[in-house]
Design a protein around this motif. Structure first.
Motif, PDB file in Angstrom:
ATOM      1  N   VAL A  14       0.906  -1.037   0.088  1.00 18.92           N
ATOM      2  CA  VAL A  14      -0.107  -0.090   0.049  1.00 18.92           C
ATOM      3  C   VAL A  14       0.909   1.223   0.136  1.00 18.92           C
ATOM      4  N   LEU A  15       1.876   1.167   0.954  1.00 16.71           N
ATOM      5  CA  LEU A  15       2.892   2.303   1.079  1.00 16.71           C
ATOM      6  C   LEU A  15       3.407   2.610  -0.147  1.00 16.71           C
ATOM      7  N   ASN A  16       4.196   1.467  -0.553  1.00 16.99           N
ATOM      8  CA  ASN A  16       4.854   1.867  -1.920  1.00 16.99           C
ATOM      9  C   ASN A  16       4.213   2.137  -2.901  1.00 16.99           C
ATOM     10  N   ARG A  17       2.998   1.642  -3.169  1.00 13.07           N
ATOM     11  CA  ARG A  17       2.396   2.144  -4.511  1.00 13.07           C
ATOM     12  C   ARG A  17       2.104   3.579  -4.266  1.00 13.07           C
ATOM     13  N   LEU A  18       1.768   4.004  -3.120  1.00 12.96           N
ATOM     14  CA  LEU A  18       1.373   5.445  -2.814  1.00 12.96           C
ATOM     15  C   LEU A  18       2.698   6.181  -3.089  1.00 12.96           C
ATOM     16  N   ARG A  19       3.795   5.759  -2.853  1.00  5.35           N
ATOM     17  CA  ARG A  19       5.120   6.561  -3.104  1.00  5.35           C
ATOM     18  C   ARG A  19       5.211   6.758  -4.475  1.00  5.35           C
ATOM     19  N   THR A  20       5.035   5.783  -5.285  1.00  5.92           N
ATOM     20  CA  THR A  20       5.457   5.637  -6.545  1.00  5.92           C
ATOM     21  C   THR A  20       4.281   6.738  -7.421  1.00  5.92           C
ATOM     22  N   ALA A  21       2.965   6.717  -7.108  1.00  3.99           N
ATOM     23  CA  ALA A  21       2.096   7.687  -7.448  1.00  3.99           C
ATOM     24  C   ALA A  21       2.220   8.957  -6.950  1.00  3.99           C
ATOM     25  N   MET A  22       3.002   9.185  -5.881  1.00  2.00           N
ATOM     26  CA  MET A  22       3.020  10.618  -5.450  1.00  2.00           C
ATOM     27  C   MET A  22       4.010  11.125  -6.461  1.00  2.00           C
ATOM     28  N   THR A  23       5.020  10.547  -6.982  1.00  2.00           N
ATOM     29  CA  THR A  23       5.888  10.949  -7.989  1.00  2.00           C
ATOM     30  C   THR A  23       5.439  11.112  -9.114  1.00  2.00           C
ATOM     31  N   ALA A  24       4.681   9.990  -9.624  1.00  2.00           N
ATOM     32  CA  ALA A  24       4.075   9.968 -11.271  1.00  2.00           C
ATOM     33  C   ALA A  24       2.933  10.837 -11.226  1.00  2.00           C
ATOM     34  N   CYS A  25       2.485  11.388 -10.136  1.00  2.00           N
ATOM     35  CA  CYS A  25       1.333  12.413 -10.215  1.00  2.00           C
ATOM     36  C   CYS A  25       1.490  13.621  -9.628  1.00  2.00           C
ATOM     37  N   GLY A  26       2.660  13.969  -9.455  1.00  2.00           N
ATOM     38  CA  GLY A  26       3.231  15.118  -8.776  1.00  2.00           C
ATOM     39  C   GLY A  26       2.533  16.355  -9.381  1.00  2.00           C
ATOM     40  N   ASP A  27       2.384  16.556 -10.773  1.00  2.00           N
ATOM     41  CA  ASP A  27       1.567  17.632 -11.431  1.00  2.00           C
ATOM     42  C   ASP A  27       0.291  17.746 -11.325  1.00  2.00           C
TER      43      ASP A  27
END
Length: 273
Positions: free
Chosen positions: A174-187
């Motif tokens: 859960v947390l690892n996927r959130l971290r990846t999404a935080m970067t991918a969707c930063g804009d």
């Protein structure tokens, strides 16, 4: 109290994670949903992410993406010492915060979120929209939901929280996927939901409360009647259980402050088994 503040407070206090309903342009007149004190606030999950058949997000946009910062560092995705096996619904009810655990706050029941949430236009943002919908992925075995207010019932911001039971590896994911999404969707990103489209501005990492086996925090900004609404999430893993805390500022652009005492108290209670 202004008309905008009155509506925003109702949405923040009454709707768990229904950010699109409270903040999105499709439903500015979201009515208050009062929790049923006689109803259990636990919900066993049977489908991944709570999406109906066919609710598949579109593929990420093609083209040359702009440079993005590297993903926030994460601990190895291993089982934690707290509870590597999934808790049952009864176990979550025993482990979730109560008023007695957090002096100065009142913890009350809250209904589970709707089964259908928002679908992001970019698949990479799905972990964030699933969290917005109160159903983080991978799908939990069971969940429990609560509303927390300060000593003054009119105090703001109110805090919504939920526990989800995944097992050790699932909770780490859960947390690892959130971290990846935080970067991918930063804009920022857009979504489509039951009340129409919604737009969220940039995702910004925040300093997490250092507790549990792993933790993260971030802010994204929604829109309410054309005004920006900062949303803040704190997510903590303890063994196979994930605790998510959410609050919003409907009165201005400032980042709402999450009381660290709530997050640490929940992590401590989870660690005690």
């Amino acid at each position: 109290m202004t008309r905008r503040t009155r509506r925003g407070t109702t949405a923040a206090a009454a709707a768990l994670m229904a950010v699109s309903a409270a903040c999105g342009p499709g439903n500015p007149e979201q009515p208050e949903r009062k929790p049923d004190a006689g109803r259990s606030a636990s919900a066993d999950e049977g489908t991944a992410g709570g999406k109906g058949a066919g609710a598949v997000p579109s593929a990420p946009a093609t083209g040359t993406p702009s440079p993005r910062p590297s993903a926030p560092s994460a601990p190895p995705a291993t089982q934690g010492p707290g509870d590597p096996t999934p808790r049952t619904g009864a176990g979550l009810e025993q482990a979730i915060l109560t008023t007695a655990d957090v002096p100065g706050y009142t913890v009350g029941p809250m209904d589970p979120p709707p089964a259908r949430g928002e679908t992001p236009d970019e698949a990479a943002c799905r972990p964030i929209t699933e969290l917005l919908g109160g159903r983080p992925e991978p799908a939990a075995r069971t969940a429990a939901y609560r509303q927390i207010t300060g000593a003054n019932p009119q105090s703001r911001p109110a805090v919504s929280m939920f526990l989800t039971s995944h097992g050790g590896q699932g909770a780490a994911t859960v947390l690892n996927r959130l971290r990846t999404a935080m970067t991918a969707c930063g804009d920022g990103f857009t979504t489509t939901g039951p009340t129409g489209p919604s737009a969220y501005r940039g995702v910004r990492e925040l300093p997490p409360v250092k507790t549990g086996d792993d933790s993260l925090a971030f802010q994204l900004t929604a829109s309410f009647e054309g005004d920006p609404v900062p949303l803040v999430f704190h997510v903590v893993r303890s063994g196979g259980t994930v605790a998510t805390f959410y609050t919003a500022n409907f009165e201005g652009p400032a980042t709402p402050v999450m009381p660290a005492a709530l997050v640490t108290a929940q992590a401590a209670k989870l660690s005690r088994g």
